[in-house]
Design an enzyme around this catalytic site. Structure first.
Site, short mmCIF file in Angstrom:
data_model
loop_
_atom_site.label_atom_id
_atom_site.label_comp_id
_atom_site.label_asym_id
_atom_site.label_seq_id
_atom_site.Cartn_x
_atom_site.Cartn_y
_atom_site.Cartn_z
N LYS A 1 0.85 -1.19 0.00
CA LYS A 1 0.00 0.00 0.00
C LYS A 1 0.88 1.24 0.00
O LYS A 1 1.66 1.46 0.93
CB LYS A 1 -0.90 0.01 1.23
CG LYS A 1 -1.90 -1.15 1.27
CD LYS A 1 -2.71 -1.12 2.56
CE LYS A 1 -3.64 -2.33 2.66
NZ LYS A 1 -4.76 -2.26 1.70
N ARG B 1 -10.03 -11.74 0.94
CA ARG B 1 -10.92 -12.74 0.31
C ARG B 1 -10.26 -14.11 0.27
O ARG B 1 -10.94 -15.13 0.27
CB ARG B 1 -11.31 -12.26 -1.10
CG ARG B 1 -10.15 -12.14 -2.05
CD ARG B 1 -10.48 -11.29 -3.28
NE ARG B 1 -10.64 -9.89 -2.93
CZ ARG B 1 -10.97 -8.94 -3.79
NH1 ARG B 1 -11.19 -9.25 -5.06
NH2 ARG B 1 -11.10 -7.68 -3.40
#
Length: 581
Positions: A362, A439
């Site tokens: 990030k 996920r």
């Protein structure tokens, strides 16, 4: 508490490792018991004293920076429902919830509302005069506290409810405003009354009293565990709710509000805790503590990395591979103390205690890496619900609380872009973005949940920035192919006051998730990102199980106050209770 648990685990691991005179090439399992009584299973490989020291250091990383949260007592407030005349109540603050209509005055500038007229008459017209001078009109968010002689109360507070009020969220805001007034005045005893409550049904009165109580508890609470100087503890000891009835049913509802509020505070504290304190091991310890506190109805099973390998959880373990802090797969199970089981439910929470993004790190403005401790907000909702249900003990329902906890870090052992990993159901996933890791952990958690024989499963995750873009910071996105399940959850949210919005599961978008070399990739394009994430999760849910995905990336965190909200806990508890009844 978390830090002391981790320290004891580190010491035990060190002692266990160095006690063996010869190295072993394979892992073995050892069970530890902490001072709080819960059992913990670890995989330990005592290769050498150097390895043992390294392992102890690895576990002790939870105290990086020597930070330990203070063990602060939460103030205990006594709630009571009373039917007495407002003129007879004696205490520090009498808080009156008023709508704009309630503030209407006649040609003589006198209140027309009966309760306000009575209070104003006892004060010789000073309330009407002061409210005009303060330009108080009853708008939502307005409040004024006046110190006026002539009543048994030291102060009278007017809290604005807007044009009309009927939602639990509005009454919870009333409770929060009452708490703010009590803080400012350092009040010990408070009473709350609605200027107009005649139109409320009996059920509405119960929910209104509960919402006011919940708002007051949450409004009083401040998380000062990581501050060097904690503020002076608040003096508020009692809150009387007037004019909404009395009796055992209402008292039970107030107790329910206290139970759920304490669970929300627990959830907030989990999310607020930094990643150097709340590691996967520490989160598992918190889960086990819930089980030990409510051992009559809740059991805990914490799976080690080796046990997860045996279950072929390659998707989850792929994410965990880079971190020095080992993964911990959490499974709590609630069963009622007696009676038949009518429904079996599962709540699955994303449990990334920190998310660096992995090799797709990030970076740049808006990446929010500094608040990636919040990436376990789904697990906080699930464990908070477990805590509340352990106190409430609803009959007729079995609930599984499941969290695949780990960190998404960067190292030579970590998952790389382009790697292909295999989930527990045998489906293969080409990792085209290591920052779409939540996920991947949820995939194996959902497979595990369905294998428990449940009828319905809800997963909650801080899954996508796309959902925040679509719905903003205060609304969670709901994805489900089941209209019945959607109806149940939205009915629960009407009582809890939390905001959800149903989103489409557009099957044609799955085309962007297809891989040339595996069954699927783990992320599609930028368009419809929240939808494709939900479609990915759907691949790991048994078709016979009703399933819902809740993306709470926005409402899990209050960016203005820089603190967690505890979002989702209240709705989950309400949903379980509806399935119980």
């Amino acid at each position: 508490m978390v830090a002391s648990i981790v320290a004891s685990l580190a010491t035990s691991l060190l002692a266990s490792s160095v006690s063996h005179s010869r190295p072993y090439s394979s892992l073995f399992f050892t069970k530890l018991r902490s001072s709080s009584g819960f059992r913990f299973s670890f995989a330990v490989a005592p290769l050498s004293s150097r390895r043992a020291r390294f392992m102890a250091h690895t576990i002790a990383r939870a105290t990086l920076g020597l930070t330990q949260p203070a063990n602060l007592e939460h103030p205990k407030i006594s709630f009571a429902a009373k039917e007495i005349d407002v003129a007879e109540w004696k205490g520090d603050i009498l808080a009156v919830g008023v709508t704009e209509k309630d503030m209407a005055k006649d040609e003589n500038s006198k209140f027309q509302n009966s309760i306000l007229k009575k209070i104003d008459g006892l004060l010789g017209g000073l309330l009407a005069e002061a409210s005009s001078e303060e330009d108080f009109t009853g708008k939502a968010g307005q409040s004024t506290v006046l110190r006026l002689p002539g009543l048994g109360t030291k102060r009278v507070g007017l809290i604005g409810l807007g044009q009309s009020v009927s939602s639990p969220a509005a009454f919870r805001s009333l409770g929060e405003a009452v708490a703010a007034a009590a803080k400012t005045a350092q009040a010990s005893s408070v009473a709350v009354v609605l200027a107009s409550s005649e139109s409320l049904s009996n059920d509405s009165k119960l929910n209104t009293a509960s919402a006011i109580a919940s708002g007051t508890v949450l409004g009083i609470y401040e998380d000062n565990r990581y501050k060097s100087e904690s503020k002076k503890p608040l003096l508020i000891k009692s809150v009387d709710i007037l004019g909404l009835g009395t009796g055992p049913e209402l008292e039970k509802k107030l107790k329910y509000a206290e139970d759920v509020s304490s669970a929300i505070i627990f959830g907030r504290e989990l999310v607020n805790s930094p990643a150097n304190v709340l590691t996967p091991a520490a989160l598992a310890a918190e889960a086990s503590k819930i089980a030990s506190s409510y051992s009559d109805v809740i059991t805990a099973n914490i799976l080690t990395e080796e046990q997860c390998k045996e279950l072929k959880m390659g998707s989850y373990l792929g994410v965990a591979a880079a971190s020095a802090n080992p993964p911990h797969f959490i499974h709590l199970c609630y069963k009622p103390p007696s009676g038949p089981i009518k429904a079996k439910l599962a709540l699955v929470g994303k449990g990334l205690t920190f998310d660096s993004g992995g090799y797709n790190i990030k970076t740049g403005p808006g990446c929010s890496i500094e608040i990636m401790k919040t990436d376990m907000g789904g697990s906080a909702a699930v464990l908070g619900a477990a805590k509340a249900l352990g106190q409430i003990k609803p009959p007729g329902v079995e609930v599984h609380f499941i969290v695949a906890s780990c960190e998404n870090m960067i190292s030579g052992t970590g998952m790389r872009p382009g790697d292909i990993i295999t989930a527990a159901n045998g489906k293969t996933i080409e990792v085209n973005n290591t920052d779409a890791e939540g996920r991947l952990t949820l995939a194996d958690a959902l497979i595990y949940a369905c294998n428990q024989g449940v009828d319905k499963v809800i997963d909650l995750a801080t899954l996508t920035g796309a959902c925040i873009v679509a719905l903003g910071p205060s609304i969670a996105g709901v994805f489900t192919p089941s209209d019945d399940l959607a109806k149940e959850v939205f009915e629960a949210s009407q009582t809890s006051g939390e905001k959800f919005w149903r989103m489409p599961l557009e099957e044609s978008y799955w085309e962007s998730m297809k891989s040339g070399v595996a069954d699927m990739v783990n992320t599609g394009g930028r368009q419809g990102g929240a939808i494709t994430a939900a479609l990915f999760l759907k691949q790991f849910v048994d078709e016979k199980v009703q399933w819902m995905h809740i993306d709470l990336a926005g409402p899990v965190w209050n960016d203005k106050k820089r603190v967690a909200t505890g979002f989702g806990i209240s709705t989950l508890v309400e949903w379980v209770l509806k399935n119980s009844s």
